[in-house]
Design a protein around this motif. Structure first.
Motif, short mmCIF file in Angstrom:
data_model
loop_
_atom_site.label_atom_id
_atom_site.label_comp_id
_atom_site.label_asym_id
_atom_site.label_seq_id
_atom_site.Cartn_x
_atom_site.Cartn_y
_atom_site.Cartn_z
N SER A 14 31.33 42.98 26.37
CA SER A 14 30.73 41.84 27.00
C SER A 14 31.53 41.60 28.34
N THR A 15 31.09 41.44 29.43
CA THR A 15 31.78 41.09 30.70
C THR A 15 32.13 39.52 30.74
N TYR A 16 31.04 38.98 30.51
CA TYR A 16 31.26 37.42 30.72
C TYR A 16 32.09 37.05 29.32
N SER A 17 32.09 37.65 28.32
CA SER A 17 32.83 37.25 27.12
C SER A 17 34.40 37.40 27.62
N TYR A 18 34.59 38.13 28.56
CA TYR A 18 36.08 38.32 29.04
C TYR A 18 36.81 37.13 29.66
N LEU A 19 35.66 36.50 30.53
CA LEU A 19 36.08 35.23 31.18
C LEU A 19 36.16 34.15 30.17
N THR A 20 35.29 34.15 29.18
CA THR A 20 35.54 33.00 28.28
C THR A 20 36.71 33.25 27.48
N ASP A 69 28.86 38.91 40.82
CA ASP A 69 29.17 37.47 40.08
C ASP A 69 30.47 37.43 39.51
N MET A 70 30.69 38.70 38.65
CA MET A 70 32.10 38.80 37.86
C MET A 70 33.29 39.13 38.97
N GLU A 71 33.04 39.51 40.14
CA GLU A 71 33.99 39.57 41.07
C GLU A 71 34.41 38.16 41.68
N ARG A 72 33.38 37.41 41.81
CA ARG A 72 33.42 35.99 42.34
C ARG A 72 34.24 35.10 41.48
N LEU A 73 33.69 35.34 40.08
CA LEU A 73 34.47 34.44 39.20
C LEU A 73 35.76 34.69 38.69
N CYS A 74 36.02 36.05 38.80
CA CYS A 74 37.50 36.63 38.38
C CYS A 74 38.23 36.00 39.84
N GLU A 75 37.90 36.20 40.80
CA GLU A 75 38.49 35.90 41.99
C GLU A 75 38.99 34.28 41.74
N THR A 76 37.98 33.44 41.16
CA THR A 76 38.11 32.00 40.94
C THR A 76 39.08 31.60 39.95
N LEU A 77 39.16 32.34 38.95
CA LEU A 77 40.00 32.29 37.75
C LEU A 77 41.45 33.01 37.73
N GLY A 78 41.45 33.89 38.97
CA GLY A 78 42.91 34.39 39.07
C GLY A 78 42.86 35.60 38.10
N MET A 116 42.00 42.04 28.32
CA MET A 116 42.49 42.61 29.64
C MET A 116 42.90 43.92 29.70
N ALA A 117 43.08 44.56 28.85
CA ALA A 117 42.89 46.22 28.99
C ALA A 117 41.78 46.64 29.60
N GLU A 118 40.78 46.17 28.96
CA GLU A 118 39.35 46.78 29.04
C GLU A 118 38.94 46.37 30.64
N PHE A 119 38.91 45.08 31.11
CA PHE A 119 38.33 44.68 32.20
C PHE A 119 39.50 44.05 33.27
#
Length: 202
Positions: A14-20, A69-78, A116-119
């Motif tokens: 899950s992509t969004y699980s990565y963020l969490t 959306d993931m690109e935007r959120l990952c940029e925001t979260l570094g 981190m390894a995955e995404f």
């Protein structure tokens, strides 16, 4: 008074699980909420909906939106973002390891390392050598954990977790379940879930 708890249900594909996963341990600790790490598999749940793959693959417009959306959120979260190939990844072995170690002190670091390894790096998380390396980097006995992941009780336990997720009404990841059974879905609902968990101990 018992500290509030929150069940964190995550799927390694899950992509969004990565963020969490990359922030939940810190955020929960800051709020005084203990975590229950609950790896599970969405594949069986999707299959019962008649889906053979991620809905982000089945519906191209939805998939294009998700990656932007993931690109935007990952940029925001570094956070780095690399689309893994194939997507979704096969996270079965990683999920079994996480299930076996879900109550161990290294679980949070392991989950973050897999994501981190995955995404973050686009690596294949189905590769046992990769998982062994991640465990070794954490100071965990990789051969012992890889062997544990193949034990019948772990395989049965992970399947039971999928059934429990369905009973709780979980249909996607990340999901959060509070002690009273309240369900929250999505990375953007983490703070709401923590607020609810804290309400129960007021």
């Amino acid at each position: 008074m018992e500290r509030p708890r929150l069940g964190f249900w995550f799927e390694f594909a899950s992509t969004y699980s990565y963020l969490t996963a990359m922030r939940i341990e810190t955020v929960a600790a800051d709020r005084g909420v203990d975590l229950d790490w609950r790896p599970f598999l969405l594949g069986p749940i999707f299959a019962r909906q008649g889906w053979s793959t991620s809905p982000f693959n089945l519906y191209p417009a939805k998939g294009r939106y998700m990656w932007r959306d993931m690109e935007r959120l990952c940029e925001t979260l570094g956070l780095p973002l690399v689309m893994p190939d194939p997507f979704p990844q096969n996270g079965l072995m990683a999920a079994r390891i996480a299930h076996a170690g879900r109550k161990d002190p290294w679980i949070g670091a392991f989950v973050r390392a897999v994501y981190m390894a995955e995404f973050g790096e686009g690596r294949d998380i189905s590769d046992p050598a990769l998982l062994a390396g991640l465990l070794t980097d954490l100071g965990v006995d990789a051969p012992v954990l890889l062997a544990a992941a193949e034990k019948p009780e772990v395989k049965i336990g992970l399947r039971a977790a999928v059934s429990e997720a369905e009973t709780l009404g979980i249909f996607g990841a990340p999901s959060f379940v509070t002690a009273d059974g309240e369900l929250f879905w999505g990375n953007d609902r983490l703070e709401d879930a923590l607020d609810w968990a804290l309400r129960l101990t007021d």
